[in-house]
Design an enzyme around this catalytic site. Structure first.
Site, PDB file in Angstrom:
ATOM      1  N   ASP A  63       0.948  -1.256   0.283  1.00  0.00           N
ATOM      2  CA  ASP A  63      -0.167  -0.125   0.171  1.00  0.00           C
ATOM      3  C   ASP A  63       1.354   1.330  -0.126  1.00  0.00           C
ATOM      4  OD1 ASP A  63      -1.808   2.179   0.182  1.00  0.00           O
ATOM      5  OD2 ASP A  63      -2.489   1.247   2.407  1.00  0.00           O
ATOM      6  N   VAL A  64       0.574   2.121  -0.601  1.00  0.00           N
ATOM      7  CA  VAL A  64       2.088   3.058  -1.016  1.00  0.00           C
ATOM      8  C   VAL A  64       1.701   4.185  -0.300  1.00  0.00           C
ATOM      9  CG1 VAL A  64       2.836   2.414  -3.562  1.00  0.00           C
ATOM     10  CG2 VAL A  64       0.552   4.636  -2.825  1.00  0.00           C
ATOM     11  N   ASN A  90       2.537   5.548  -9.863  1.00  0.00           N
ATOM     12  CA  ASN A  90       0.907   6.029 -10.807  1.00  0.00           C
ATOM     13  C   ASN A  90       0.459   5.272  -9.819  1.00  0.00           C
ATOM     14  OD1 ASN A  90      -0.662   5.443 -13.703  1.00  0.00           O
ATOM     15  ND2 ASN A  90      -0.234   3.081 -11.882  1.00  0.00           N
ATOM     16  N   TYR A 155      -8.911  15.237  -5.261  1.00  0.00           N
ATOM     17  CA  TYR A 155      -8.199  14.785  -6.155  1.00  0.00           C
ATOM     18  C   TYR A 155      -7.490  16.262  -7.101  1.00  0.00           C
ATOM     19  CZ  TYR A 155      -6.950  12.118 -10.422  1.00  0.00           C
ATOM     20  OH  TYR A 155      -6.687  11.573 -11.696  1.00  0.00           O
ATOM     21  N   ALA A 157      -6.304  18.763  -5.621  1.00  0.00           N
ATOM     22  CA  ALA A 157      -5.245  19.093  -4.675  1.00  0.00           C
ATOM     23  C   ALA A 157      -4.374  18.289  -4.852  1.00  0.00           C
ATOM     24  CB  ALA A 157      -5.827  19.547  -2.862  1.00  0.00           C
ATOM     25  N   ALA A 158      -4.723  16.746  -4.608  1.00  0.00           N
ATOM     26  CA  ALA A 158      -3.665  16.135  -5.035  1.00  0.00           C
ATOM     27  C   ALA A 158      -2.841  15.930  -5.263  1.00  0.00           C
ATOM     28  CB  ALA A 158      -3.746  14.229  -4.718  1.00  0.00           C
ATOM     29  N   LYS A 159      -3.553  16.233  -6.786  1.00  0.00           N
ATOM     30  CA  LYS A 159      -2.129  15.887  -8.143  1.00  0.00           C
ATOM     31  C   LYS A 159      -1.649  17.599  -8.546  1.00  0.00           C
ATOM     32  CE  LYS A 159      -3.068  12.057  -9.570  1.00  0.00           C
ATOM     33  NZ  LYS A 159      -2.790  10.719  -9.396  1.00  0.00           N
TER      34      LYS A 159
HETATM   35  P1  NAI Z   1      -7.052   2.657 -12.132  1.00  0.00           P
HETATM   36  O1  NAI Z   1      -7.826   2.710 -11.391  1.00  0.00           O
HETATM   37  O2  NAI Z   1      -7.223   1.668 -13.588  1.00  0.00           O
HETATM   38  O3  NAI Z   1      -5.080   2.495 -11.928  1.00  0.00           O
HETATM   39  C1  NAI Z   1      -5.337   2.289 -10.110  1.00  0.00           C
HETATM   40  C2  NAI Z   1      -3.737   1.691 -10.328  1.00  0.00           C
HETATM   41  O4  NAI Z   1      -3.815   1.849  -8.462  1.00  0.00           O
HETATM   42  C3  NAI Z   1      -4.713   0.215  -9.609  1.00  0.00           C
HETATM   43  O5  NAI Z   1      -3.998  -0.745 -10.138  1.00  0.00           O
HETATM   44  C4  NAI Z   1      -5.051   0.343  -8.103  1.00  0.00           C
HETATM   45  O6  NAI Z   1      -4.883  -0.682  -7.620  1.00  0.00           O
HETATM   46  C5  NAI Z   1      -3.759   1.636  -7.956  1.00  0.00           C
HETATM   47  N1  NAI Z   1      -3.500   1.621  -6.295  1.00  0.00           N
HETATM   48  C6  NAI Z   1      -4.594   2.526  -5.886  1.00  0.00           C
HETATM   49  N2  NAI Z   1      -4.490   2.208  -4.321  1.00  0.00           N
HETATM   50  C7  NAI Z   1      -3.381   1.913  -4.088  1.00  0.00           C
HETATM   51  C8  NAI Z   1      -1.988   1.716  -3.349  1.00  0.00           C
HETATM   52  N3  NAI Z   1      -3.200   2.652  -1.691  1.00  0.00           N
HETATM   53  N4  NAI Z   1      -0.958   1.142  -2.901  1.00  0.00           N
HETATM   54  C9  NAI Z   1      -0.735   1.072  -4.429  1.00  0.00           C
HETATM   55  N5  NAI Z   1      -1.341   0.780  -5.491  1.00  0.00           N
HETATM   56  C10 NAI Z   1      -2.749   1.388  -5.392  1.00  0.00           C
HETATM   57  O7  NAI Z   1      -6.385   4.086 -13.212  1.00  0.00           O
HETATM   58  P2  NAI Z   1      -6.292   4.447 -13.563  1.00  0.00           P
HETATM   59  O8  NAI Z   1      -6.791   5.547 -14.907  1.00  0.00           O
HETATM   60  O9  NAI Z   1      -5.086   3.579 -14.823  1.00  0.00           O
HETATM   61  O10 NAI Z   1      -5.352   5.675 -13.377  1.00  0.00           O
HETATM   62  C11 NAI Z   1      -3.714   5.458 -12.588  1.00  0.00           C
HETATM   63  C12 NAI Z   1      -3.425   6.617 -12.312  1.00  0.00           C
HETATM   64  O11 NAI Z   1      -3.555   7.977 -13.253  1.00  0.00           O
HETATM   65  C13 NAI Z   1      -3.769   7.834 -11.091  1.00  0.00           C
HETATM   66  O12 NAI Z   1      -2.523   8.459 -10.404  1.00  0.00           O
HETATM   67  C14 NAI Z   1      -4.687   8.177 -12.113  1.00  0.00           C
HETATM   68  O13 NAI Z   1      -5.145   9.769 -10.964  1.00  0.00           O
HETATM   69  C15 NAI Z   1      -4.430   8.845 -12.822  1.00  0.00           C
HETATM   70  N6  NAI Z   1      -4.941   9.313 -13.846  1.00  0.00           N
HETATM   71  C16 NAI Z   1      -5.696   9.051 -14.430  1.00  0.00           C
HETATM   72  C17 NAI Z   1      -6.447   9.550 -15.676  1.00  0.00           C
HETATM   73  C18 NAI Z   1      -7.837   8.888 -16.532  1.00  0.00           C
HETATM   74  O14 NAI Z   1      -8.488   9.596 -16.692  1.00  0.00           O
HETATM   75  N7  NAI Z   1      -7.722   7.662 -16.489  1.00  0.00           N
HETATM   76  C19 NAI Z   1      -6.105  11.293 -16.084  1.00  0.00           C
HETATM   77  C20 NAI Z   1      -5.586  11.679 -15.197  1.00  0.00           C
HETATM   78  C21 NAI Z   1      -4.463  10.533 -14.348  1.00  0.00           C
END
Ligand code: NAI
Length: 247
Positions: A63-64, A90, A155, A157-159
Protein backbone atom coordinates in the site's frame (compact mmCIF):
# COMPACT_ATOMS: atom_id res chain seq x y z
CA UNK A 1 16.32 -1.94 -25.99
CA UNK A 2 17.10 1.54 -24.68
CA UNK A 3 16.15 0.60 -21.10
CA UNK A 4 18.11 -2.68 -21.04
CA UNK A 5 19.02 -3.75 -17.48
CA UNK A 6 17.33 -0.70 -15.95
CA UNK A 7 15.22 -1.60 -12.94
CA UNK A 8 11.79 0.07 -12.93
CA UNK A 9 9.32 0.14 -10.04
CA UNK A 10 5.75 0.98 -11.10
CA UNK A 11 3.19 1.65 -8.39
CA UNK A 12 -0.35 0.49 -9.15
CA UNK A 13 1.08 -1.44 -12.10
CA UNK A 14 -1.55 -4.16 -12.29
CA UNK A 15 -4.26 -2.22 -14.14
CA UNK A 16 -4.97 0.66 -16.48
CA UNK A 17 -2.23 3.20 -17.08
CA UNK A 18 0.22 1.48 -14.69
CA UNK A 19 -0.18 -1.83 -16.53
CA UNK A 20 0.50 -0.13 -19.88
CA UNK A 21 3.60 1.55 -18.40
CA UNK A 22 4.88 -1.78 -17.05
CA UNK A 23 4.45 -3.44 -20.47
CA UNK A 24 6.02 -0.51 -22.36
CA UNK A 25 9.09 -0.23 -20.12
CA UNK A 26 9.58 -4.01 -20.24
CA UNK A 27 9.27 -3.92 -24.05
CA UNK A 28 12.18 -1.46 -24.05
CA UNK A 29 14.26 -3.84 -21.92
CA UNK A 30 13.63 -2.73 -18.33
CA UNK A 31 13.28 -5.21 -15.46
CA UNK A 32 9.98 -4.34 -13.90
CA UNK A 33 8.58 -4.50 -10.38
CA UNK A 34 4.78 -4.41 -10.66
CA UNK A 35 3.38 -3.02 -7.41
CA UNK A 36 -0.25 -3.63 -6.50
CA UNK A 37 -2.42 -2.97 -3.45
CA UNK A 38 -5.01 -5.72 -3.82
CA UNK A 39 -5.13 -6.72 -7.52
CA UNK A 40 -2.85 -9.73 -7.09
CA UNK A 41 -4.34 -11.77 -9.96
CA UNK A 42 -4.06 -8.86 -12.40
CA UNK A 43 -0.47 -8.15 -11.30
CA UNK A 44 0.41 -11.81 -11.89
CA UNK A 45 -1.07 -11.55 -15.39
CA UNK A 46 1.10 -8.50 -16.18
CA UNK A 47 4.19 -10.33 -14.91
CA UNK A 48 3.29 -13.42 -16.98
CA UNK A 49 2.73 -11.29 -20.09
CA UNK A 50 6.14 -9.62 -19.71
CA UNK A 51 7.88 -12.95 -19.14
CA UNK A 52 6.11 -14.52 -22.13
CA UNK A 53 7.68 -11.81 -24.29
CA UNK A 54 11.15 -12.60 -22.90
CA UNK A 55 11.23 -9.82 -20.30
CA UNK A 56 11.88 -9.85 -16.57
CA UNK A 57 9.24 -8.85 -14.02
CA UNK A 58 7.99 -9.53 -10.52
CA UNK A 59 4.88 -8.51 -8.60
CA UNK A 60 5.01 -6.95 -5.12
CA UNK A 61 2.08 -6.13 -2.84
CA UNK A 62 2.36 -2.82 -0.97
CA UNK A 63 0.00 0.00 0.00
CA UNK A 64 1.85 3.12 -1.18
CA UNK A 65 0.04 5.17 1.47
CA UNK A 66 2.25 3.48 4.07
CA UNK A 67 5.89 4.61 4.25
CA UNK A 68 6.82 1.26 5.77
CA UNK A 69 5.25 -0.66 2.87
CA UNK A 70 6.76 1.73 0.29
CA UNK A 71 10.19 1.04 1.82
CA UNK A 72 9.41 -2.70 1.64
CA UNK A 73 8.60 -2.32 -2.06
CA UNK A 74 11.94 -0.67 -2.81
CA UNK A 75 13.81 -3.17 -0.60
CA UNK A 76 12.22 -6.02 -2.57
CA UNK A 77 13.44 -4.45 -5.83
CA UNK A 78 16.94 -4.02 -4.35
CA UNK A 79 17.03 -7.61 -3.08
CA UNK A 80 15.99 -9.01 -6.44
CA UNK A 81 17.65 -6.70 -8.97
CA UNK A 82 20.30 -4.83 -6.94
CA UNK A 83 19.08 -1.28 -7.61
CA UNK A 84 16.22 1.00 -8.66
CA UNK A 85 16.82 3.17 -11.74
CA UNK A 86 13.27 4.24 -12.59
CA UNK A 87 10.36 4.96 -10.25
CA UNK A 88 6.93 5.58 -11.72
CA UNK A 89 4.50 6.94 -9.11
CA UNK A 90 1.26 5.91 -10.80
CA UNK A 91 -0.99 4.54 -8.03
CA UNK A 92 -4.04 6.70 -7.53
CA UNK A 93 -7.67 6.73 -6.46
CA UNK A 94 -10.62 9.09 -6.83
CA UNK A 95 -13.37 9.75 -4.27
CA UNK A 96 -15.43 12.41 -6.03
CA UNK A 97 -17.91 14.58 -4.15
CA UNK A 98 -18.97 18.21 -3.99
CA UNK A 99 -16.97 19.93 -1.28
CA UNK A 100 -20.06 20.59 0.84
CA UNK A 101 -20.77 16.85 0.90
CA UNK A 102 -17.18 15.62 0.91
CA UNK A 103 -16.46 13.52 3.97
CA UNK A 104 -13.23 13.99 5.85
CA UNK A 105 -12.24 10.41 5.00
CA UNK A 106 -12.75 11.07 1.26
CA UNK A 107 -10.30 13.95 1.51
CA UNK A 108 -7.84 11.99 3.66
CA UNK A 109 -7.87 8.80 1.55
CA UNK A 110 -7.19 10.64 -1.71
CA UNK A 111 -4.40 12.77 -0.23
CA UNK A 112 -2.92 9.76 1.53
CA UNK A 113 -2.70 7.55 -1.57
CA UNK A 114 -2.22 10.12 -4.35
CA UNK A 115 0.16 12.58 -2.67
CA UNK A 116 1.64 10.95 0.43
CA UNK A 117 2.13 7.79 -1.67
CA UNK A 118 4.36 9.79 -4.04
CA UNK A 119 6.36 11.13 -1.07
CA UNK A 120 6.68 7.63 0.42
CA UNK A 121 7.89 5.86 -2.71
CA UNK A 122 10.17 8.70 -3.80
CA UNK A 123 11.78 8.89 -0.36
CA UNK A 124 12.26 5.13 -0.33
CA UNK A 125 13.87 5.11 -3.82
CA UNK A 126 16.18 8.09 -3.39
CA UNK A 127 18.95 6.31 -1.48
CA UNK A 128 19.88 3.79 -4.21
CA UNK A 129 19.53 6.52 -6.87
CA UNK A 130 21.74 8.96 -4.93
CA UNK A 131 24.32 6.20 -4.44
CA UNK A 132 24.56 5.45 -8.15
CA UNK A 133 24.20 9.15 -9.07
CA UNK A 134 21.52 8.26 -11.61
CA UNK A 135 17.76 7.91 -11.54
CA UNK A 136 14.46 8.76 -13.15
CA UNK A 137 11.34 9.60 -11.16
CA UNK A 138 8.13 10.02 -13.12
CA UNK A 139 4.98 11.10 -11.30
CA UNK A 140 1.51 10.66 -12.75
CA UNK A 141 -0.40 13.86 -12.05
CA UNK A 142 -3.52 14.91 -13.99
CA UNK A 143 -4.89 17.84 -15.97
CA UNK A 144 -7.31 18.14 -13.03
CA UNK A 145 -4.29 19.23 -10.98
CA UNK A 146 -3.71 22.03 -13.50
CA UNK A 147 -7.27 23.15 -14.17
CA UNK A 148 -9.37 21.86 -11.23
CA UNK A 149 -12.75 20.17 -11.59
CA UNK A 150 -16.15 20.18 -9.90
CA UNK A 151 -16.47 17.47 -7.20
CA UNK A 152 -12.75 16.76 -7.27
CA UNK A 153 -11.25 19.21 -4.74
CA UNK A 154 -9.45 16.33 -3.02
CA UNK A 155 -8.14 14.83 -6.28
CA UNK A 156 -7.19 18.24 -7.75
CA UNK A 157 -5.33 19.22 -4.57
CA UNK A 158 -3.38 15.95 -4.56
CA UNK A 159 -2.55 16.12 -8.28
CA UNK A 160 -1.51 19.81 -8.04
CA UNK A 161 0.55 18.84 -4.98
CA UNK A 162 2.37 16.27 -7.10
CA UNK A 163 3.39 19.04 -9.52
CA UNK A 164 4.86 21.18 -6.72
CA UNK A 165 6.57 18.13 -5.27
CA UNK A 166 8.01 17.23 -8.69
CA UNK A 167 9.54 20.67 -9.17
CA UNK A 168 10.93 20.93 -5.63
CA UNK A 169 12.53 17.48 -5.68
CA UNK A 170 13.80 18.01 -9.25
CA UNK A 171 15.82 21.00 -8.00
CA UNK A 172 17.00 19.10 -4.94
CA UNK A 173 18.35 16.02 -6.70
CA UNK A 174 19.47 17.42 -10.07
CA UNK A 175 23.08 17.82 -8.88
CA UNK A 176 23.09 14.05 -8.21
CA UNK A 177 22.08 13.06 -11.74
CA UNK A 178 18.44 12.29 -10.94
CA UNK A 179 15.59 13.75 -12.98
CA UNK A 180 12.03 14.19 -11.68
CA UNK A 181 9.18 14.86 -14.08
CA UNK A 182 5.40 14.64 -14.12
CA UNK A 183 2.92 13.50 -16.72
CA UNK A 184 -0.57 15.00 -16.64
CA UNK A 185 -3.03 12.74 -18.47
CA UNK A 186 -6.42 14.05 -19.56
CA UNK A 187 -9.37 11.69 -20.10
CA UNK A 188 -7.93 8.18 -20.47
CA UNK A 189 -10.08 5.07 -20.96
CA UNK A 190 -9.44 2.93 -17.84
CA UNK A 191 -11.47 1.47 -14.95
CA UNK A 192 -11.20 4.87 -13.22
CA UNK A 193 -13.05 6.74 -16.00
CA UNK A 194 -15.35 3.81 -16.91
CA UNK A 195 -17.06 4.29 -13.54
CA UNK A 196 -18.15 7.85 -14.49
CA UNK A 197 -21.76 8.34 -15.70
CA UNK A 198 -22.07 7.90 -19.50
CA UNK A 199 -23.10 11.54 -20.06
CA UNK A 200 -20.00 12.85 -18.25
CA UNK A 201 -17.77 10.55 -20.35
CA UNK A 202 -19.47 11.88 -23.50
CA UNK A 203 -19.04 15.49 -22.36
CA UNK A 204 -15.30 14.92 -21.86
CA UNK A 205 -14.90 13.39 -25.31
CA UNK A 206 -16.79 16.32 -26.85
CA UNK A 207 -14.34 18.77 -25.25
CA UNK A 208 -11.17 17.01 -26.46
CA UNK A 209 -9.75 18.82 -29.52
CA UNK A 210 -8.21 15.60 -30.88
CA UNK A 211 -11.68 14.07 -30.81
CA UNK A 212 -11.12 10.90 -28.79
CA UNK A 213 -10.36 9.77 -25.27
CA UNK A 214 -6.76 8.77 -24.61
CA UNK A 215 -5.51 5.22 -24.18
CA UNK A 216 -3.27 3.94 -21.42
CA UNK A 217 -0.68 3.29 -24.14
CA UNK A 218 -0.73 7.01 -25.10
CA UNK A 219 0.43 7.81 -21.54
CA UNK A 220 2.86 4.88 -21.32
CA UNK A 221 4.83 6.02 -24.39
CA UNK A 222 5.43 9.45 -22.82
CA UNK A 223 6.53 7.87 -19.54
CA UNK A 224 8.92 5.62 -21.49
CA UNK A 225 10.30 8.70 -23.26
CA UNK A 226 10.95 10.42 -19.90
CA UNK A 227 12.70 7.25 -18.67
CA UNK A 228 14.85 7.03 -21.81
CA UNK A 229 18.20 8.66 -22.66
CA UNK A 230 16.30 10.96 -25.07
CA UNK A 231 15.03 12.84 -21.99
CA UNK A 232 18.45 13.20 -20.32
CA UNK A 233 18.20 17.01 -20.18
CA UNK A 234 14.58 17.29 -19.02
CA UNK A 235 13.74 17.75 -15.34
CA UNK A 236 10.99 19.47 -13.34
CA UNK A 237 8.75 19.30 -16.42
CA UNK A 238 5.02 18.54 -16.60
CA UNK A 239 3.88 16.97 -19.88
CA UNK A 240 0.16 16.97 -20.62
CA UNK A 241 -1.09 13.89 -22.46
CA UNK A 242 -4.68 14.98 -23.00
CA UNK A 243 -5.47 15.38 -26.70
CA UNK A 244 -5.57 19.14 -26.09
CA UNK A 245 -8.26 18.99 -23.36
CA UNK A 246 -6.54 21.57 -21.14
CA UNK A 247 -5.53 24.03 -23.88
P1 NAI B 1 -7.01 2.53 -12.20
O1 NAI B 1 -8.00 2.65 -11.11
O2 NAI B 1 -7.30 1.66 -13.36
O3 NAI B 1 -5.60 2.11 -11.62
C1 NAI B 1 -5.08 2.64 -10.44
C2 NAI B 1 -4.10 1.65 -9.88
O4 NAI B 1 -3.58 2.13 -8.64
C3 NAI B 1 -4.74 0.29 -9.60
O5 NAI B 1 -3.91 -0.74 -10.06
C4 NAI B 1 -4.86 0.29 -8.09
O6 NAI B 1 -4.83 -1.01 -7.55
C5 NAI B 1 -3.62 1.08 -7.70
N1 NAI B 1 -3.71 1.59 -6.34
C6 NAI B 1 -4.74 2.29 -5.79
N2 NAI B 1 -4.46 2.54 -4.49
C7 NAI B 1 -3.25 2.01 -4.24
C8 NAI B 1 -2.42 1.94 -3.08
N3 NAI B 1 -2.81 2.48 -1.94
N4 NAI B 1 -1.23 1.30 -3.19
C9 NAI B 1 -0.83 0.74 -4.33
N5 NAI B 1 -1.56 0.77 -5.47
C10 NAI B 1 -2.76 1.39 -5.41
O7 NAI B 1 -6.74 4.02 -12.68
P2 NAI B 1 -5.89 4.61 -13.92
O8 NAI B 1 -6.83 5.38 -14.73
O9 NAI B 1 -5.04 3.57 -14.53
O10 NAI B 1 -4.99 5.67 -13.11
C11 NAI B 1 -3.58 5.58 -12.96
C12 NAI B 1 -3.06 6.93 -12.54
O11 NAI B 1 -3.33 7.88 -13.56
C13 NAI B 1 -3.72 7.48 -11.27
O12 NAI B 1 -2.76 8.16 -10.51
C14 NAI B 1 -4.75 8.43 -11.81
O13 NAI B 1 -5.07 9.43 -10.88
C15 NAI B 1 -4.01 8.98 -13.01
N6 NAI B 1 -4.85 9.62 -14.02
C16 NAI B 1 -5.82 8.90 -14.68
C17 NAI B 1 -6.60 9.51 -15.63
C18 NAI B 1 -7.67 8.80 -16.40
O14 NAI B 1 -8.38 9.46 -17.17
N7 NAI B 1 -7.80 7.48 -16.27
C19 NAI B 1 -6.41 10.93 -15.96
C20 NAI B 1 -5.36 11.58 -15.23
C21 NAI B 1 -4.62 10.93 -14.29
Amino acid sequence: MELAQQVAVITGGARGIGRAIALELARRGAWVVVNYASSRGEAEQVVAEIKARGGEAVGHQADVASLKEACGLVEAALALFGTVDILVNNAGIARDNLLLRMKEEEWDQVLQVNLKGVFNCTKASLRPMLKQRRGRIINISSVIGLAGNVAQANYAAAKAGIIGFTKAVAKEVAPRGITVNAVAPGFIATDMTASLPAEIQEEYRRRIPLGRSGTAADVARVVAFLASPAADYITGEVIRVDGGLAI
